[in-house]
Design a protein around this motif. Structure first.
Motif, mmCIF file in Angstrom:
data_model
loop_
_atom_site.group_PDB
_atom_site.id
_atom_site.type_symbol
_atom_site.label_atom_id
_atom_site.label_comp_id
_atom_site.label_asym_id
_atom_site.label_seq_id
_atom_site.Cartn_x
_atom_site.Cartn_y
_atom_site.Cartn_z
ATOM 1 N N GLY A 166 8.182 5.524 -12.730
ATOM 2 C CA GLY A 166 7.546 6.172 -13.867
ATOM 3 C C GLY A 166 6.189 5.630 -14.252
ATOM 4 N N TYR A 167 5.483 4.985 -13.314
ATOM 5 C CA TYR A 167 4.180 4.410 -13.640
ATOM 6 C C TYR A 167 3.054 5.404 -13.367
ATOM 7 C CZ TYR A 167 6.611 -0.051 -13.956
ATOM 8 O OH TYR A 167 7.469 -1.067 -14.321
ATOM 9 N N ASP A 168 2.302 5.728 -14.412
ATOM 10 C CA ASP A 168 1.145 6.608 -14.270
ATOM 11 C C ASP A 168 -0.121 5.845 -13.894
ATOM 12 O OD1 ASP A 168 2.616 8.890 -14.968
ATOM 13 O OD2 ASP A 168 2.340 8.474 -17.110
ATOM 14 N N ARG A 169 -0.174 4.551 -14.214
ATOM 15 C CA ARG A 169 -1.327 3.713 -13.892
ATOM 16 C C ARG A 169 -0.801 2.343 -13.461
ATOM 17 N NH1 ARG A 169 -4.462 1.890 -17.440
ATOM 18 N NH2 ARG A 169 -6.534 2.228 -16.524
ATOM 19 N N TYR A 170 -1.320 1.833 -12.369
ATOM 20 C CA TYR A 170 -0.881 0.522 -11.915
ATOM 21 C C TYR A 170 -1.922 -0.076 -10.975
ATOM 22 C CZ TYR A 170 0.657 2.976 -7.604
ATOM 23 O OH TYR A 170 0.714 3.723 -6.453
ATOM 24 N N GLY A 171 -1.855 -1.404 -10.830
ATOM 25 C CA GLY A 171 -2.703 -2.105 -9.889
ATOM 26 C C GLY A 171 -1.904 -2.508 -8.666
ATOM 27 N N VAL A 172 -2.615 -2.847 -7.591
ATOM 28 C CA VAL A 172 -1.961 -3.301 -6.367
ATOM 29 C C VAL A 172 -2.601 -4.605 -5.915
ATOM 30 C CG1 VAL A 172 -1.223 -1.020 -5.589
ATOM 31 C CG2 VAL A 172 -3.482 -1.859 -4.929
ATOM 32 N N HIS A 173 -1.785 -5.454 -5.307
ATOM 33 C CA HIS A 173 -2.245 -6.754 -4.810
ATOM 34 C C HIS A 173 -1.436 -7.121 -3.580
ATOM 35 C CE1 HIS A 173 -2.949 -11.033 -4.395
ATOM 36 N NE2 HIS A 173 -1.634 -11.201 -4.442
ATOM 37 N N GLY A 174 -2.091 -7.803 -2.635
ATOM 38 C CA GLY A 174 -1.372 -8.288 -1.471
ATOM 39 C C GLY A 174 -2.233 -9.171 -0.600
ATOM 40 N N GLY A 175 -1.582 -9.798 0.355
ATOM 41 C CA GLY A 175 -2.256 -10.608 1.362
ATOM 42 C C GLY A 175 -1.635 -10.341 2.713
ATOM 43 N N ASP A 176 -2.404 -10.564 3.789
ATOM 44 C CA ASP A 176 -1.909 -10.360 5.145
ATOM 45 C C ASP A 176 -1.466 -8.896 5.302
ATOM 46 O OD1 ASP A 176 -1.120 -11.626 7.768
ATOM 47 O OD2 ASP A 176 0.877 -11.030 7.109
ATOM 48 N N VAL A 177 -0.256 -8.651 5.800
ATOM 49 C CA VAL A 177 0.239 -7.272 5.885
ATOM 50 C C VAL A 177 0.200 -6.611 4.515
ATOM 51 C CG1 VAL A 177 2.215 -5.821 6.480
ATOM 52 C CG2 VAL A 177 1.714 -7.857 7.842
ATOM 53 N N GLY A 178 0.506 -7.383 3.483
ATOM 54 C CA GLY A 178 0.492 -6.848 2.120
ATOM 55 C C GLY A 178 -0.871 -6.390 1.675
ATOM 56 N N ALA A 179 -1.937 -6.995 2.217
ATOM 57 C CA ALA A 179 -3.285 -6.535 1.893
ATOM 58 C C ALA A 179 -3.529 -5.153 2.478
ATOM 59 C CB ALA A 179 -4.316 -7.531 2.415
ATOM 60 N N GLY A 180 -3.109 -4.966 3.738
ATOM 61 C CA GLY A 180 -3.261 -3.651 4.354
ATOM 62 C C GLY A 180 -2.454 -2.580 3.656
ATOM 63 N N VAL A 181 -1.224 -2.918 3.293
ATOM 64 C CA VAL A 181 -0.386 -1.954 2.575
ATOM 65 C C VAL A 181 -0.994 -1.627 1.219
ATOM 66 C CG1 VAL A 181 1.873 -1.603 1.506
ATOM 67 C CG2 VAL A 181 1.714 -2.598 3.795
ATOM 68 N N SER A 182 -1.462 -2.648 0.501
ATOM 69 C CA SER A 182 -2.022 -2.428 -0.839
ATOM 70 C C SER A 182 -3.263 -1.546 -0.771
ATOM 71 C CB SER A 182 -2.356 -3.769 -1.487
ATOM 72 O OG SER A 182 -1.192 -4.541 -1.685
ATOM 73 N N GLY A 183 -4.152 -1.821 0.205
ATOM 74 C CA GLY A 183 -5.338 -0.991 0.344
ATOM 75 C C GLY A 183 -4.994 0.447 0.676
ATOM 76 N N THR A 184 -3.957 0.644 1.485
ATOM 77 C CA THR A 184 -3.549 2.001 1.842
ATOM 78 C C THR A 184 -2.911 2.708 0.653
ATOM 79 O OG1 THR A 184 -3.194 1.238 4.109
ATOM 80 C CG2 THR A 184 -2.268 3.368 3.530
ATOM 81 N N VAL A 185 -2.130 1.992 -0.151
ATOM 82 C CA VAL A 185 -1.589 2.585 -1.379
ATOM 83 C C VAL A 185 -2.730 3.081 -2.266
ATOM 84 C CG1 VAL A 185 -0.372 2.080 -3.537
ATOM 85 C CG2 VAL A 185 0.556 1.259 -1.378
ATOM 86 N N ALA A 186 -3.779 2.269 -2.401
ATOM 87 C CA ALA A 186 -4.925 2.665 -3.227
ATOM 88 C C ALA A 186 -5.582 3.923 -2.694
ATOM 89 C CB ALA A 186 -5.925 1.513 -3.298
ATOM 90 N N GLY A 187 -5.641 4.057 -1.366
ATOM 91 C CA GLY A 187 -6.208 5.267 -0.788
ATOM 92 C C GLY A 187 -5.329 6.481 -0.962
ATOM 93 N N LEU A 188 -4.023 6.288 -0.890
ATOM 94 C CA LEU A 188 -3.086 7.407 -1.017
ATOM 95 C C LEU A 188 -2.887 7.850 -2.463
ATOM 96 C CD1 LEU A 188 -0.283 6.205 1.454
ATOM 97 C CD2 LEU A 188 -1.865 8.123 1.828
ATOM 98 N N ASP A 189 -3.021 6.934 -3.403
ATOM 99 C CA ASP A 189 -2.641 7.198 -4.794
ATOM 100 C C ASP A 189 -3.774 6.828 -5.748
ATOM 101 O OD1 ASP A 189 -0.765 8.213 -6.569
ATOM 102 O OD2 ASP A 189 0.228 6.284 -6.886
ATOM 103 N N GLY A 190 -4.987 7.190 -5.368
ATOM 104 C CA GLY A 190 -6.149 6.801 -6.147
ATOM 105 C C GLY A 190 -6.182 7.327 -7.564
ATOM 106 N N ASP A 191 -5.452 8.406 -7.851
ATOM 107 C CA ASP A 191 -5.418 8.934 -9.213
ATOM 108 C C ASP A 191 -4.630 8.036 -10.156
ATOM 109 O OD1 ASP A 191 -6.931 11.094 -8.464
ATOM 110 O OD2 ASP A 191 -5.221 12.437 -8.184
#
Length: 376
Positions: A166-191
């Motif tokens: 139920g989150y309408d706004r959120y941040g993402v953080h990660g390192g290593d594989v988690g950095a790649g996943v976090s960056g991709t989440v930001a691209g997929l869910d930029g709104d």
């Protein structure tokens, strides 16, 4: 119900714990070449000490209780069981923050970080609601449902997870594989993603650079900074990439040993923690992470996800949200490898490396507050 979220607790059966202790007690130890230190792998004395502590001194039940002190849940997304921690802050202004671990890690990586984020000591410091999933194939996000679980698919699952929560706004953080996943989440869910914060270090940056097509051709060996990067890339190819080459090509074969031998699993992970840190990581925290791999038999499944990533081109759309970088053990090379547009948040820390959540959690928490505070 397809979106169902179930409460979860870690409860390792006693016979599993007894079996681990018996395997460690009856381990067959090899000889080693004297005087080589870490140059050929984990020294015998170091692994013996870790194994003896794991068998007779390490209190898994205490670490299990420590993990269970945080609310945990499972849900099924895209046919895959997903395990996650969801730790809410008491602060009404807290920002939801999706944090993703890397390899060879687990949500145990964040045990020193979560309280700093959810309940900062300073009343005016930015607080966070923390959502920390186990990547597919890691720990309790097992068994692996099938092939195809590279970073892009994991990121899509995270987008769906945050929708279910139920989150309408959120941040993402990660390192290593988690950095790649976090960056991709930001691209997929930029709104919905308000910002993407990742951590790296000079060695990790150089290692990643070895996989970037044409990167070496862009560097000038006559330039001192470029020369350092090229030397690190070459060293990784020659001496540091063996673990990855095996898992990227024969994950099933190495998986038998990682699931059946606690010594191999311990050496496999302890070597990387040693090589990729420059600040101490508590042995009990290291063994908590290794134990999660052992009890869930995820040495095999994590190898398969690394194989999937090595054979995938699915990186998702580029992110257009604010981005932040925290570089640990910084030197002049990382800015050369990771060019960033003007205005990008960039922090540099003199100590720490690949696992800042374990090595320097206070510094990492402070940087997350600095980056996300203005985006709240």
């Amino acid at each position: 119900m397809a979106d169902r979220i179930e409460p979860f607790r870690i409860e390792v059966p006693q016979d599993e714990l007894d079996d681990l202790h018996a395997r460690l007690r009856h381990a067959r130890w090899p000889d080693e070449t004297p005087g080589e230190g870490w140059s050929r792998g984990v020294p015998l004395a170091r692994l013996r000490a870790l194994a003896e502590h794991w068998q007779s001194g390490f209190d898994w039940r205490a670490q299990e209780a420590r993990l269970n002190a945080y609310p945990q849940f499972t849900t099924e997304i895209d046919g895959q069981r997903i395990h996650f921690l969801r730790v809410r802050s008491p602060r009404p202004d807290a920002i939801p923050l999706l944090i993703t671990h890397g390899y060879p890690s687990s949500v145990a990586e964040f045990l020193h970080l979560i309280d700093l984020l959810t309940a900062p000591e300073q009343p005016d410091a930015q607080a966070f609601h923390v959502i920390a999933p186990s990547l597919p194939g890691y720990a309790y996000s097992t068994p692996l449902s099938g092939p195809g679980w590279a970073m892009g698919r994991a990121a899509a699952a995270w987008v769906e997870l945050m929708r279910r929560l139920g989150y309408d706004r959120y941040g993402v953080h990660g390192g290593d594989v988690g950095a790649g996943v976090s960056g991709t989440v930001a691209g997929l869910d930029g709104d919905r993603v308000i910002g993407a914060h990742v951590v790296t270090d000079p060695l990790t940056a150089a290692n990643v650079a070895t996989f970037l097509p044409g990167m070496a051709d862009c560097l000038d060996a006559a330039d001192p900074v470029d020369k350092t990067i090229l030397e690190r890339m070459d060293a990784f190819r020659r001496e540091g990439s063996g673990y990855l080459a095996i898992q990227n090509s024969r994950p099933q074969t190495i998986g038998y040993g990682l699931v059946d031998s606690p010594l191999l699993l311990l050496a496999w992970i302890a070597e990387k923690v040693h090589e990729w840190t420059d600040l101490p990581v508590d042995d009990d925290l290291l063994l908590t992470n290794v134990s999660l791999y052992w009890f869930t038999r995820s040495g095999m499944t994590t190898a398969h996800t690394l194989y999937e990533q090595a054979h995938s081109m699915d990186w998702g759309p580029p992110a257009s949200v604010p981005q932040g970088f925290a570089v640990f053990g910084t030197d002049e090379t990382v800015r050369r490898i990771i060019p960033t547009p003007a205005g990008t948040h960039w922090s540099e820390f003199p100590r720490g490396k690949h696992f800042p959540a374990m090595e320097a959690p206070a510094e990492l928490a402070a940087d997350l507050r600095t980056f996300f505070g203005p985006l709240a």
